[in-house]
Design an enzyme around this catalytic site. Structure first.
Site, PDB file in Angstrom:
ATOM      1  CE  LYS A 191      -3.978  -2.284   2.110  1.00 11.77           C
ATOM      2  NZ  LYS A 191      -4.665  -2.699   3.344  1.00 11.77           N
ATOM      3  CD  GLN A 229      -3.729  -4.350   6.432  1.00 10.17           C
ATOM      4  OE1 GLN A 229      -3.773  -3.334   5.749  1.00 10.17           O
ATOM      5  NE2 GLN A 229      -4.197  -5.499   5.982  1.00 10.17           N
ATOM      6  CG  ASP A 277      -9.864   0.420   5.194  1.00  9.65           C
ATOM      7  OD1 ASP A 277      -9.689  -0.127   4.088  1.00  9.65           O
ATOM      8  OD2 ASP A 277      -9.095   0.297   6.157  1.00  9.65           O
TER       9      ASP A 277
END
Ligand code: GUN
Length: 296
Positions: free
Chosen positions: A54, A98, A121
């Site tokens: 990422k 994460q 997200d």
């Protein structure tokens, strides 16, 4: 029939290129780079690989990447304090923590601490509510990537029968909401579903997101259906000691009947990071009050 292979890798590369161009334009108008912060707690090897890719992809798109790696034993309050600092940091447009987090940390509390307008997200309950009620917000990256592939292949999805297998907050539920928004007739199947083969046999669109290797059998697929396989499962290969990746769908069998199907790897997987970069750039435009001219 032999299915057309939906090349998610190529689609994702195209999206990343468009995001990169738009990120350059953003920088020239806003006098700063769009910024994405990624937080990793602990040393889970798979998560570490994701976080590294990422960060790399963010830099490649011409955006600023802020990586925060915390030890596995980090107290929850310390992680919340970091999220609050990132919420307040004007250089940070998007925040991704994460998952999974170590067991002593309440994931829901961390997600709730993220500013919904930096929640690239799309996991914050405010964004889940926005998606469910048709308001603009952030949509989770993997299901949004699946929808992009479906619309690229099928155009208008209106009236189609869709089955989503899996009811997770990250994929299944938001996928179902997105398909409802596209006027599909949506069934969400899960581990208690009684006759999954019968549901799949009726579906024009099958999205499999259960994390069980090849559980969707090829002969369940309706001829001509579009099959999106979100699963990434590592299984033993024919050669002793080796492994290979398979999806949640029996690819060889399903591709005899489907009209189109995503492969594993190279289907949905590459879309997740591309959509994350897209969401981060959209967040940057909103923060800076700059209009996004290209449709991403
Ligand atoms: N873990 C697995 N997939 C994801 C994702 O899309 N976002 C975050 N934050 N964690 C994940």
């Amino acid at each position: 029939m032999t299915a057309e292979i939906i090349d998610g890798k190529a689609f994702a590369a195209g999206l990343r290129a468009r995001v990169g161009q738009a990120a350059g334009l953003f920088q020239s108008v806003a006098n700063r780079a769009a910024g994405l912060a990624v937080v990793l707690v602990g040393e889970d090897p798979a998560s570490a690989v994701y976080v590294r890719s990422k960060g790399k992809a963010t830099l490649e798109a011409g955006m600023a990447s802020f990586e925060h790696r915390l030890p596995a034993g980090t107290p929850q309050e310390e992680l919340v304090a970091l999220v609050h600092r990132l919420n307040a940091d004007p250089a940070v447009d998007g925040i991704l923590v994460q998952l999974p987090l170590p067991p002593h940390i309440d994931e829901n509390a961390i997600i709730a601490a993220i500013d919904p307008d930096k929640d690239v997200d799309g996991f914050h309950p405010i964004n889940a509510g926005r998606l469910a009620t048709g308001l603009p917000g952030f949509v989770p990256c993997t299901p949004l990537g699946c929808l992009m592939l479906l619309k690229d292949r099928l155009g208008d999805l209106s009236g189609l029968d869709a089955v989503v297998i899996g009811r997770s907050n990250i994929v299944g539920k938001p996928m179902a909401q997105l398909l409802i928004r596209e006027s599909c007739t949506v069934t969400v199947a899960h581990s208690r579903t009684r006759d999954l083969p019968a549901l799949v046999r009726r579906a024009d669109i099958v999205v499999a997101a259960v994390g069980r290797p090849e559980m969707v059998k090829g002969d369940w697929i309706k001829p001509g259906a579009t099959v999106i396989d979100v699963g990434i499962n590592r299984v033993p290969a024919a050669e002793p000691g080796k492994t290979r990746l398979v999806g949640d769908v029996d690819f060889a069998g399903a591709s005899q009947l489907a009209g189109a199907i995503t492969p594993v790897p190279g289907g949905v997987g590459p879309m997740t990071i591309a959509v994350l970069l897209r969401n981060a750039l959209v967040a940057a435009h909103r923060h800076a009050g700059v209009e996004l001219t290209e449709r991403l």
